[in-house]
Design an enzyme around this catalytic site. Structure first.
Site, PDB file in Angstrom:
ATOM      1  N   LYS A  12       0.848  -1.207   0.000  1.00 25.48           N
ATOM      2  CA  LYS A  12       0.000   0.000   0.000  1.00 25.48           C
ATOM      3  C   LYS A  12       0.880   1.252   0.000  1.00 25.48           C
ATOM      4  CE  LYS A  12      -3.683  -2.608   2.155  1.00 25.48           C
ATOM      5  NZ  LYS A  12      -4.238  -3.165   3.371  1.00 25.48           N
ATOM      6  N   ASP A  62     -11.416   2.042   3.956  1.00 27.38           N
ATOM      7  CA  ASP A  62     -11.707   0.605   3.859  1.00 27.38           C
ATOM      8  C   ASP A  62     -13.217   0.357   3.794  1.00 27.38           C
ATOM      9  OD1 ASP A  62      -9.613  -1.176   3.671  1.00 27.38           O
ATOM     10  OD2 ASP A  62      -9.157  -1.146   5.818  1.00 27.38           O
ATOM     11  N   GLN A  75      -4.470  -1.955   9.657  1.00 33.55           N
ATOM     12  CA  GLN A  75      -4.326  -3.285   9.066  1.00 33.55           C
ATOM     13  C   GLN A  75      -4.891  -4.360  10.008  1.00 33.55           C
ATOM     14  OE1 GLN A  75      -3.104  -3.885   5.859  1.00 33.55           O
ATOM     15  NE2 GLN A  75      -3.882  -5.931   6.246  1.00 33.55           N
TER      16      GLN A  75
END
Ligand code: NAP
Length: 289
Positions: free
Chosen positions: A54, A121, A98
């Site tokens: 990322k 997200d 994460q």
């Protein structure tokens, strides 16, 4: 009939080029630089790889990135304090924690703490609800990647029988939800299967489009699909022999009209959709578009 191989690795490159142009324009016209913060807790090797990828994508596209690596014994309160600071930081438009988190940290509390307008997200309950209502701020990255693969490969979803194997909150439920919306790239008749499904093959054999997110190698074999099916394999299983999906690719591709490979299918799309959400968030925060 040779199946079309849906190459996410190539489609994602195309989307990256589009994003580069968009980011350059944002910068020149509005002096806006999209910013993404990633928080990684602990030493999980797969998580490190994902966060690294990322960060690399941000650099490649000209997105400002801030990476916060925290030790495995970080408390929930410490993590929430980082999120609180990032929620207020005007350089940051996207916050990604994460997953999975260490067991002593409550995942729901962490997701709830992220500003829904920076939740790239799309895991926050407000964003999940908005998706359900067909009015999303952001689309969740992996399902959005799947939808883009279908659209850009010219696969018609309107009126199609879609069968989704898996009902997780990050893949199965949201992709099912997105594809049943009454809009372009959707409007399908959707069935969701899971471990409680009595006769999985009876459902998968009906599918015009089969989306598999079970996390089980060879969960889908050739006898479970009809001729001409389109197969999207979301699974990522690390075996001694290498990375495989959930679909027995070699045999299923003989019956399929189109199929995604693993690796090089859905995986590269997930990251690029995260970048797209970060750019979209930067625009939203700047009142553009
Ligand atoms: P998950 O949370 O473990 O969910 C798996 C789902 O599949 C569950 O709903 C489970 O049913 C169902 N399932 C498992 N075995 C089944 C079977 N034999 N028959 C029918 N249903 C079955 O997994 P996830 O997070 O959705 O991820 C799924 C896979 O996609 C994993 O391999 C993951 O690594 C991969 N993934 C890839 C990406 C990417 O970017 N490429 C992104 C996310 C995930 P129950 O609910 O009944 O247990």
């Amino acid at each position: 009939m040779a199946a079309m191989i849906i190459k996410g690795s190539e489609i994602s490159k195309q989307i990256k080029e589009e994003l580069k142009l968009e980011i350059t324009e944002l910068n020149k016209k509005y002096n806006v630089i999209p910013g993404l913060a990633t928080i990684l807790i602990g030493e999980d090797e797969a998580s490190k790889v994902y966060v690294g990828a990322k960060e690399k994508a941000c650099k490649e596209l000209g997105i400002y990135s801030e990476r916060i690596d925290l030790p495995v014994n970080t408390t929930e309160a410490e993590l929430l304090a980082h999120i609180e600071r990032l929620n207020k930081d005007s350089k940051i438009h996207g916050i990604l924690v994460q997953l999975p988190l260490p067991k002593h940290i409550n995942e729901a509390n962490v997701i709830d703490a992220i500003d829904p307008k920076k939740d790239v997200d799309a895991f926050h309950p407000i964003n999940v609800g908005k998706l359900m209502l067909g009015k999303p701020n952001f689309l969740p990255c992996t399902p959005h990647g799947i939808q883009e693969l279908l659209i850009r490969s010219g696969i018609e979803t309107d009126g199609a029988e879609v069968v989704v194997v898996g009902r997780s909150n990050i893949v199965g439920k949201p992709i099912a939800n997105m594809l049943l919306q009454k809009n372009k790239g959707a409007n399908a008749t959707v069935t969701i299967c899971h471990t409680g499904t009595k006769d999985l093959a009876a459902h998968t054999k009906r599918a015009d489009i089969l989306i598999v997110a079970a996390g089980r190698p060879k969960a889908i074999t050739a006898d479970m699909v009809k001729d001409g099916v389109v197969v999207i394999d979301v699974g990522v299983n690390r075996l001694e022999t290498g990375l495989v999906g959930d679909v027995d690719f070699e045999t299923v591709k003989e019956k399929a009209k189109a199929i995604t490979p693993v690796p090089g299918g859905v995986g590269p799309m997930t990251i690029v959709m995260l970048m797209k959400n970060t750019v979209q968030s930067a625009k939203m925060h700047a009142g553009i578009g």
